[in-house]
Design a protein around this motif. Structure first.
Motif, short mmCIF file in Angstrom:
data_model
loop_
_atom_site.label_atom_id
_atom_site.label_comp_id
_atom_site.label_asym_id
_atom_site.label_seq_id
_atom_site.Cartn_x
_atom_site.Cartn_y
_atom_site.Cartn_z
N ILE A 73 -58.31 6.78 -8.50
CA ILE A 73 -57.61 8.00 -8.87
C ILE A 73 -57.41 8.82 -7.60
N GLU A 74 -56.15 9.08 -7.28
CA GLU A 74 -55.80 9.80 -6.05
C GLU A 74 -55.04 11.08 -6.35
N GLY A 75 -55.21 11.64 -7.54
CA GLY A 75 -54.51 12.86 -7.90
C GLY A 75 -53.92 12.75 -9.28
N ALA A 76 -52.80 13.45 -9.49
CA ALA A 76 -52.18 13.46 -10.81
C ALA A 76 -50.67 13.63 -10.65
N VAL A 77 -49.97 13.27 -11.71
CA VAL A 77 -48.52 13.43 -11.78
C VAL A 77 -48.24 14.45 -12.87
N LEU A 78 -47.47 15.47 -12.53
CA LEU A 78 -47.07 16.49 -13.50
C LEU A 78 -45.58 16.34 -13.75
N THR A 79 -45.19 16.41 -15.02
CA THR A 79 -43.78 16.36 -15.39
C THR A 79 -43.49 17.57 -16.25
N PHE A 80 -42.45 18.30 -15.87
CA PHE A 80 -42.06 19.51 -16.58
C PHE A 80 -40.79 19.24 -17.38
N PHE A 81 -40.83 19.61 -18.66
CA PHE A 81 -39.67 19.50 -19.52
C PHE A 81 -39.33 20.91 -20.02
N GLU A 82 -38.17 21.41 -19.60
CA GLU A 82 -37.77 22.74 -20.06
C GLU A 82 -37.43 22.66 -21.54
N GLN A 83 -37.96 23.58 -22.31
CA GLN A 83 -37.75 23.60 -23.75
C GLN A 83 -36.72 24.65 -24.12
N GLU A 84 -35.92 24.33 -25.08
CA GLU A 84 -34.95 25.29 -25.58
C GLU A 84 -35.68 26.33 -26.41
N GLU A 85 -35.15 27.54 -26.37
CA GLU A 85 -35.75 28.60 -27.18
C GLU A 85 -35.54 28.27 -28.65
N LYS A 86 -36.57 28.50 -29.43
CA LYS A 86 -36.49 28.25 -30.87
C LYS A 86 -35.78 29.42 -31.54
N GLY A 87 -34.88 29.11 -32.43
CA GLY A 87 -34.16 30.16 -33.16
C GLY A 87 -35.07 30.83 -34.17
N THR A 88 -34.67 31.99 -34.59
CA THR A 88 -35.49 32.72 -35.58
C THR A 88 -35.03 32.44 -36.96
#
Length: 88
Positions: A73-88
């Motif tokens: 283990i030499e660290g970590a991988v981060l993945t970001f997924f932008e989420q759409e705003e949920k409607g009301t």
């Protein structure tokens, strides 16, 4: 390594490349990533969480340990997924 989008989301600079992520000072919105990331590395298990950036954009963040070809283990991988705003 980090793409330009990660630099913006986490307010990182190209000179941060190679630094230990746990040493970064993150905005209050993203600060919980560090604790979760430490768990991912320690437990060698993937995790995900939701967080908002300073501009209130929501992200699903997936984290997984980074293993070398010889299974260290030499660290970590981060993945970001932008989420759409949920409607009301």
């Amino acid at each position: 390594r980090m793409p330009p989008a990660a630099e913006k989301i986490l307010n990182l600079k190209p000179t941060d490349l190679g630094r230990n992520f746990l040493a970064f000072t993150l905005s209050n919105h993203m600060a919980p990533i560090k604790e979760k990331l430490a768990e991912v590395i320690q437990n060698v298990a993937s995790e995900e969480m939701e967080a908002k950036d300073a501009k209130e954009r929501s992200y699903l963040i997936r984290m997984r340990p980074y293993k070398t070809t010889d299974r260290r283990i030499e660290g970590a991988v981060l993945t970001f997924f932008e989420q759409e705003e949920k409607g009301t």
